[in-house]
Scaffold this active site. Structure first.
Site, mmCIF file in Angstrom:
data_model
loop_
_atom_site.group_PDB
_atom_site.id
_atom_site.type_symbol
_atom_site.label_atom_id
_atom_site.label_comp_id
_atom_site.label_asym_id
_atom_site.label_seq_id
_atom_site.Cartn_x
_atom_site.Cartn_y
_atom_site.Cartn_z
ATOM 1 N N GLU A 1 0.846 -1.279 0.072
ATOM 2 C CA GLU A 1 0.057 -0.139 -0.022
ATOM 3 C C GLU A 1 0.945 1.232 0.008
ATOM 4 O OE1 GLU A 1 -2.599 1.598 -0.451
ATOM 5 O OE2 GLU A 1 -3.573 2.347 1.344
ATOM 6 N N THR B 1 -4.744 10.095 -4.456
ATOM 7 C CA THR B 1 -4.677 10.186 -2.781
ATOM 8 C C THR B 1 -3.508 11.329 -2.529
ATOM 9 O OG1 THR B 1 -5.265 7.885 -2.611
ATOM 10 C CG2 THR B 1 -4.153 9.076 -0.769
HETATM 11 N N1 HSE Z 1 -6.572 7.988 5.266
HETATM 12 C C1 HSE Z 1 -6.215 8.315 3.822
HETATM 13 C C2 HSE Z 1 -6.644 9.768 3.317
HETATM 14 C C3 HSE Z 1 -6.832 7.217 3.141
HETATM 15 O O1 HSE Z 1 -7.694 10.100 3.752
HETATM 16 O O2 HSE Z 1 -5.657 10.068 2.852
HETATM 17 C C4 HSE Z 1 -6.434 7.411 1.498
HETATM 18 O O3 HSE Z 1 -6.008 6.059 1.073
#
Ligand code: HSE
Length: 311
Positions: A133, A186
């Protein structure tokens, strides 16, 4: 000689769960990724087939989320040179906020553990899945990987120590997730976040996080609903998703306990106290995107208690 294979599934997940940025996630029943793995006479791990990815995921083992997770596990058990073929069947959207890379990483390592007849417990696979990941998201957070592997609602006390705790999922709790067919990376969605928070906001968000967790333990839907309010992250990311405010209002009007961005977006999720509300919430959310002429797909799910499994 063609060896018989095993087939595994790892589900999508919702990261953050509104009040637990990077430290809380929940598993959905669907969608998810499938991996088929089998021993081979050629030494080393190879990816022999990828479907559902529209050519977007690398089939070099050092660059692929699933195989990187698998390799780190194989290294750990001393089997890196063993001949193994994997097929990756992507059955969920990319850059969607549904934990797509996490599901691949989990499926990769879970498949290896099954192929070698479970040398490790499921929980012990987490560090290897996190490696995969990390390659994809360039940040260390297990809020998608942990629920995809273990199922349930998972709280992470510390991402570096991978100190995870399973939270209870009250009977009747449903997640409605809508995925508008736009993509947000992301890294982009993390890039907009201010690294500093005010003391006042820290106090408010901590109260909501604590309230949500206590609400889960007590199956107190009123407390859960009062607590599902993200002071910190949602206001900074909402602008990345067209129609976000209208979708959220539509969900709350239909009686959702809370509604916010799933992971890094663009998916939006809501939690509801029963399937009837969850379905009404889903229709209302979908109508907003339909009116905005944005295609979307809807997933309505109980909290998946199991996580990754072998067929
Ligand atoms: N916790 C992470 C975010 C999840 O909100 O950026 C994204 O994969």
């Amino acid at each position: 000689m063609k060896h018989t294979g095993i087939k595994v599934f790892a589900p999508a997940s919702v990261g953050n769960v509104i009040v637990g940025f990077d430290i809380m996630g929940l598993a959905l029943n669907k969608p998810g990724d499938e991996i088929i793995a089998r021993f081979s006479d050629k030494p080393g791990l190879r990816i022999t087939k990828v479907t559902g990815a529209k050519g977007r995921i690398p089939s070099e083992v050092e660059k692929n989320t699933a195989s990187v997770a698998a390799l780190s596990f194989l290294d750990h058990i001393g089997e890196k040179g063993k001949g193994i073929e994997i097929e990756i069947h992507k059955k969920m959207p990319f850059a969607s906020g549904l934990g797509s890379s996490a599901a691949s990483a989990v499926a990769g390592v879970f498949a290896m553990n099954e192929l070698f007849k479970r040398p490790l417990q499921k929980r012990e696979l987490l560090p290897f899945a996190v490696k995969g990941e990390e390659l994809a998201s360039k940040a260390l957070h297990a809020d998608n990987v942990a629920p995809s592997l273990m199922g349930g609602i998972i709280f992470i006390r510390n991402n570096h120590e991978l100190d995870i705790q399973r939270l209870p999922a009250p009977k009747g709790l449903y997640a409605t997730v809508i995925h508008p067919k736009i993509e947000i990376k992301t890294s982009e969605s993390r890039g907009v976040l201010n690294k500093h928070i005010t003391l006042n906001n820290h106090v408010l968000q901590s109260g909501n996080l604590g309230g949500f967790i206590i609400g889960l333990f007590k199956s107190d839907f009123d407390l859960i609903g009062r607590s599902l309010n993200d002071i910190l992250i949602e206001p900074q990311r909402a602008g990345l998703i067209p129609g976000f405010k209208d979708v959220k209002n539509a969900a709350l009007e239909q009686g959702a306990l809370g509604c916010s961005i799933s992971g890094a977006g663009p998916s939006i999720f809501a939690l509801s106290a029963n399937s009837f509300i969850a379905e009404n919430v889903g229709s209302a959310m979908q109508k907003v995107f339909h009116d905005l002429k944005i295609d979307s797909e809807l997933f309505i799910s109980t909290i998946n208690p199991e996580g990754a499994f072998k067929y």
